[in-house]
Write a protein that holds these residues in place. Structure first.
Motif, PDB file in Angstrom:
ATOM      1  N   VAL A 166       0.815  -1.194   0.193  1.00 19.45           N
ATOM      2  CA  VAL A 166      -0.006   0.009  -0.083  1.00 19.45           C
ATOM      3  C   VAL A 166       0.841   1.149   0.182  1.00 19.45           C
TER       4      VAL A 166
ATOM      5  N   ARG B 288       2.335   1.841  -3.478  1.00 21.29           N
ATOM      6  CA  ARG B 288       1.459   2.149  -4.256  1.00 21.29           C
ATOM      7  C   ARG B 288       1.010   3.600  -3.977  1.00 21.29           C
ATOM      8  N   LEU B 289       0.951   4.270  -2.750  1.00 20.13           N
ATOM      9  CA  LEU B 289       0.366   5.420  -2.428  1.00 20.13           C
ATOM     10  C   LEU B 289       1.614   6.260  -2.832  1.00 20.13           C
TER      11      LEU B 289
ATOM     12  N   ARG C 290       3.178   6.448  -5.598  1.00 13.95           N
ATOM     13  CA  ARG C 290       2.929   6.736  -7.034  1.00 13.95           C
ATOM     14  C   ARG C 290       1.636   7.092  -7.364  1.00 13.95           C
ATOM     15  N   LEU C 291       0.990   7.383  -6.217  1.00  8.57           N
ATOM     16  CA  LEU C 291      -0.316   8.223  -6.500  1.00  8.57           C
ATOM     17  C   LEU C 291      -0.056   9.579  -6.012  1.00  8.57           C
ATOM     18  N   PRO C 292      -1.475  10.715  -6.520  1.00  8.17           N
ATOM     19  CA  PRO C 292      -0.985  11.923  -6.106  1.00  8.17           C
ATOM     20  C   PRO C 292      -1.052  11.930  -4.790  1.00  8.17           C
ATOM     21  N   ILE C 293      -1.483  11.505  -3.931  1.00  2.81           N
ATOM     22  CA  ILE C 293      -1.676  11.805  -2.454  1.00  2.81           C
ATOM     23  C   ILE C 293       0.019  11.650  -1.854  1.00  2.81           C
TER      24      ILE C 293
ATOM     25  N   ARG D 283       2.798  11.608  -3.900  1.00  4.66           N
ATOM     26  CA  ARG D 283       3.349  12.580  -4.369  1.00  4.66           C
ATOM     27  C   ARG D 283       3.313  13.828  -3.298  1.00  4.66           C
ATOM     28  N   ALA D 284       2.041  14.259  -2.971  1.00  2.00           N
ATOM     29  CA  ALA D 284       1.812  15.525  -2.145  1.00  2.00           C
ATOM     30  C   ALA D 284       2.525  15.329  -1.129  1.00  2.00           C
TER      31      ALA D 284
ATOM     32  N   GLU E 276       5.363  13.817  -0.212  1.00  2.00           N
ATOM     33  CA  GLU E 276       6.658  13.950  -0.441  1.00  2.00           C
ATOM     34  C   GLU E 276       6.970  15.665  -0.761  1.00  2.00           C
TER      35      GLU E 276
ATOM     36  N   PRO F  43      12.571   8.215  -7.514  1.00  2.00           N
ATOM     37  CA  PRO F  43      11.475   9.057  -8.149  1.00  2.00           C
ATOM     38  C   PRO F  43      10.352   7.966  -8.453  1.00  2.00           C
ATOM     39  N   SER F  44       9.117   8.627  -8.238  1.00  4.13           N
ATOM     40  CA  SER F  44       7.951   8.176  -8.195  1.00  4.13           C
ATOM     41  C   SER F  44       7.290   7.967  -9.530  1.00  4.13           C
ATOM     42  N   ALA F  45       7.781   9.107 -10.591  1.00  4.81           N
ATOM     43  CA  ALA F  45       7.458   8.913 -11.818  1.00  4.81           C
ATOM     44  C   ALA F  45       8.567   9.033 -12.750  1.00  4.81           C
TER      45      ALA F  45
END
Lengths: 343, 464
Positions: free
Chosen positions: B297, B300-301, B303-306, B308-309, B311, B443-445
């Motif tokens: 989880v 996964r999180l 890589r999600l907008p939340i 990233r926010a 970080e 990096p997440s993306a």
């Protein structure tokens, strides 16, 4: 000094920024304890125009920015942001007399920024900003910086995280779209090659451009730039000019900028507002502001009458504004300077 | 000009790294030790009949001087007066920003996962005598890994220094214990999500007032909230049993099958011989799966907008707000999700122990979990695993070091020194790897090429 807000020539005609303002600042006052940083300031930002806010150090320019973008709550005054054409005076007065923060109007919507917290101003009123001391997410890559800027649409697409955790296809599509948009802006600011590098690794000029790209990823109607040309070399500031022209031309974004580099200001602005000690001392198009004696006096910290008497002051004016403007403003160009110019 | 030349010749003649200089320096240090120790070590007054008697201990003084001489000489030769100090070589090899490390980390993660998957059978096969002890230790380590991963969301990703994480561990444990002992029909599997939700709920309730604070103030207030929860548990006698705690918490069942001897038990149902180790293996797999869920989880999180926010929040809160991110909500979600995993771990703790009391939820627990996250490297999942194994496993390892008592005498108990060793290990890691064992950020993306981000770029967030 206050009388010189408009030169007599301007008084008759109505300017474009008064007819179709994207942002109106009215009677804005900001006090910090006993210090009055801004005193009863009113000005308009025209839709699709580049408006420059200039003034000596400590004049209150950044305070105006912080009030507009919600980082400060103004002591008094109204800051109205409009989506859609025209003044929308009817809706503005309706919102003002209600307790609403914003309201849709037949033309678009009206937002009272002084009532909104900072993140809502960016999210709903679509005002984006950059910072005087660059505020990038240094430990995140350039691409990630631009994805963070698209937080709100992505959050909706990810079903406020639940859909995203389950990996729903709708979110994947939205994520791809956000990456495409990031790539588009990276190409515009010529940073596509460095997309996977940490933002803190970029040279200063690139960081400035990245910050503008990041602000543009929020799809703003008004872009507020706090000294975007600070620390740039002449070539970079020329590129900045082109970038701002591009943003205005292709995306119809209105730009409000604080700038000390008069070369940039005079070249690209449609409208200049001059502040000194928190008071507006001049407001008009570049040609009018350039020759306004009160502006020259404010920049040099002298009274109008002193100007003509002090040749060394006069030469600084000539250097800052160019000979033509100085002559127009009624400043006698010192002979030494004239000789130097012939070389 | 001549003076400059002279100086150059002089510096060339006296090489500060020569053996001669090292010897001279060591001798000086030994003499200094001798002078300082003359009255402390060399001369001693004893009570004798009719007053004090002076006794000299030159042997001791000379030994001390010899130790100082040898120690200083070694330090000079390998650290102080050499062009390639050993310490730099060590820290250089540990910094590992080279390309070898990512693949190493990748393999290490896969290897550890594979080992964790078969761990109970490994111990049952190779250490049949001590299998119970080892599997129990593995369960303990796994619990701390899960807690570390949960806290990593709050501290590592969102950058909010939380010193009261144990409060949510306690809420989870007490939720499960109270639900299970008061309602017959609630077992481990029904109570587990409830305990997690309750912990998340408490995370939000505590979060609302706390998250307006920043930096050190946030750390202090979370510390206080952790203590408040513990003190309430201790004093609300009617509800929580106060210092007596809650006992008789039911054990988890395998689809309704209890791990008990005789008719209807797990062993009976599957027709295998009853063995008390079955329950431990089962407990191990429960916490293993819970921990893996936490990890998946979290990854996964990220890589999600939340995520990233979170970080971005750690990097720069003001920039976040200028981009339209509601920072209060973002912090609250980090707090709530971290608390939820703490709650899961807490209810597992309750069912494993069968008995809980406020004593298990002291500040020391929070400190250990935080130390695991910080030593492992903020935001690093594999770092938390390594730090948990080293810290929790290390303490237990001390119990088994019998040979030390042969050196230091029969009264020597190494576990008494565990805090000392802890402190020493922390100081060493903070000197050589100030950002934790695994400090690079992934990096997440990625657009084209995935590049690791060095620790010096990544901000550590509030209160660090």
């Amino acid at each position: 000094m206050a009388a010189a807000v408009q030169t007599p020539a301007d008084a008759g005609e109505t300017k474009s920024w008064d007819l179709d303002p994207v942002l109106t600042v009215e009677h804005l006052t900001m006090r910090f304890g006993g210090l009055v940083a801004i005193n009863d300031l009113s000005f308009n930002v025209g839709r699709g125009e580049i408006t420059a806010l200039i003034g000596p150090n400590g004049a209150g320019k950044t305070t105006v920015f912080n009030c507009v973008t919600g980082f400060y709550k103004p002591t008094e005054g109204r800051i109205a942001m409009r989506h859609g054409l025209g003044q929308q005076a009817q809706t503005v007065s309706e919102v003002t007399h209600s307790s609403l923060k914003w309201k849709p109007s037949p033309e678009g919507a009206v937002f009272l920024l002084e009532r909104m917290p900072d993140f809502e101003i960016s999210h709903h009123a679509k005002v984006a900003r950059t910072f005087q001391n660059i505020r990038l997410f240094g430990g995140m890559t350039v691409l990630e910086n631009l994805l963070v800027a698209q937080h709100n649409p992505l959050m909706r697409a990810s079903g406020f995280t639940l859909g995203g955790i389950l990996g729903l296809p709708g979110f994947r599509k939205a994520e791809q779209a956000s990456i495409d948009k990031a790539v588009y802006w990276l190409e515009q600011v010529r940073l596509i090659e460095r997309a996977d590098d940490p933002a803190a690794d970029l040279p200063y000029g690139d960081q400035r451009r990245l910050e503008i790209a990041r602000a543009m990823c929020t799809e703003p109607h008004l872009l507020c730039l706090d000294e975007p040309a600070a620390g740039l070399n002449p070539r970079e500031s020329h590129e900045l000019n082109e970038l701002l022209q591009f943003i205005r031309r292709e995306h119809g974004t209105s730009v409000l900028l604080i700038e000390h580099d008069m070369g940039v200001v005079m070249e690209i602005s449609d409208h200049i507002v001059v502040l000194d000690y928190g008071v507006k001392i001049s407001d008009g198009d570049p040609a009018a502001v350039k020759t306004d004696p009160s502006v020259i006096a404010a920049y040099l910290g002298v009274e109008d009458e002193d100007l003509a008497e002090k040749p060394e002051v006069a030469s600084i004016v000539v250097e800052a504004l160019g000979e033509e403007a100085a002559e127009e403003a009624g400043i006698e160009i010192p002979p030494a300077r004239k000789n130097g110019g012939d070389k | 000009m001549a003076a400059v030349n002279n100086a150059a010749v002089n510096t060339a003649a006296v090489d500060p790294n020569s053996l001669q200089a090292s010897l001279k320096d060591a001798l000086l240090a030994a003499l200094l030790a001798g002078a300082l120790g003359l009255f402390f070590l060399g001369i001693r007054t004893d009570i004798a009949p009719g007053g004090l008697a002076v006794r000299t201990r030159w042997g001791l003084l000379l030994t001390a001087m010899a130790i100082v001489f040898a120690g200083r000489l070694l330090l000079n030769l390998f650290v102080f007066k050499t062009k390639r100090p050993v310490t730099r070589a060590i820290s250089g090899s540990m910094a590992g920003t080279g390309s070898a490390l990512p693949t190493l980390g990748w393999w290490m993660g896969r290897g550890l996962f594979g080992f964790a998957l078969v761990l109970p059978f490994f111990f049952m096969t190779f250490f049949p005598g001590q299998q119970r002890q080892y599997i129990d230790l593995a369960i303990l380590i796994m619990t701390y890994i899960m807690l570390g991963w949960g806290l990593n969301i709050v501290v590592g990703l969102a950058g909010l220094l939380d010193l009261g994480y144990v409060a949510f561990y306690a809420v989870g444990a007490y939720s499960f214990a109270l639900l299970a002992t008061n309602f017959e029909f609630i077992g481990f599997w029904t109570a587990l999500p409830l305990a997690g939700l309750l912990a998340a709920f408490w995370g939000m309730i505590l979060g609302f007032p706390v998250l307006r604070l920043r930096g050190d103030y946030l750390a202090i207030v979370t510390l206080a909230f952790g203590e408040i929860i513990r003190v309430v548990l201790l004093n609300w006698y009617d509800f929580t049993g106060g210092p007596n705690g809650i006992s008789g918490i039911p054990k988890p069942t395998f689809f309704g099958l209890e791990f008990s001897r005789g008719e209807g038990g797990f062993a009976d149902f599957f027709g295998i011989e009853f063995n008390s180790i079955h329950r431990f293996v089962y407990l191990y797999y429960i916490i293993f799966i819970l921990a893996i869920i936490t990890n998946i989880v979290t990854m996964r999180l990220r890589r999600l907008p939340i995520g990233r926010a979170w970080e971005a929040l750690r990097e720069d809160e003001i920039a976040c707000r200028s981009l339209g991110i509601n920072t209060t909500n973002t912090k609250l979600t980090a707090f709530a999700i971290g608390a939820m995993f703490g709650g899961f771990a807490g209810s597992f703790f309750a069912t494993r122990q069968g008995f809980i009391s406020p004593e298990s939820f002291t500040f020391l627990e929070s400190a250990i979990i935080l130390a695991i996250v910080v030593l492992g490297g903020l935001g690093s999942q594999i770092g938390v695993v390594i730090a948990s194994i080293v810290m929790i496993g290390g303490i237990e390892l001390l119990r088994n070091i019998g040979f030390l008592s042969q050196i230091f005498g029969p009264g020597f108990d190494p576990t008494q020194y565990r805090m000392l060793i802890f402190g020493l290990a922390m100081v060493l890691i903070m000197v050589w790897k100030p950002r934790g064992l695994v400090s690079t950020r992934e990096p997440s993306a990625v657009l084209k090429e995935k590049k690791k981000i060095g620790a010096d770029m990544v901000a550590q967030g509030e209160g660090h």
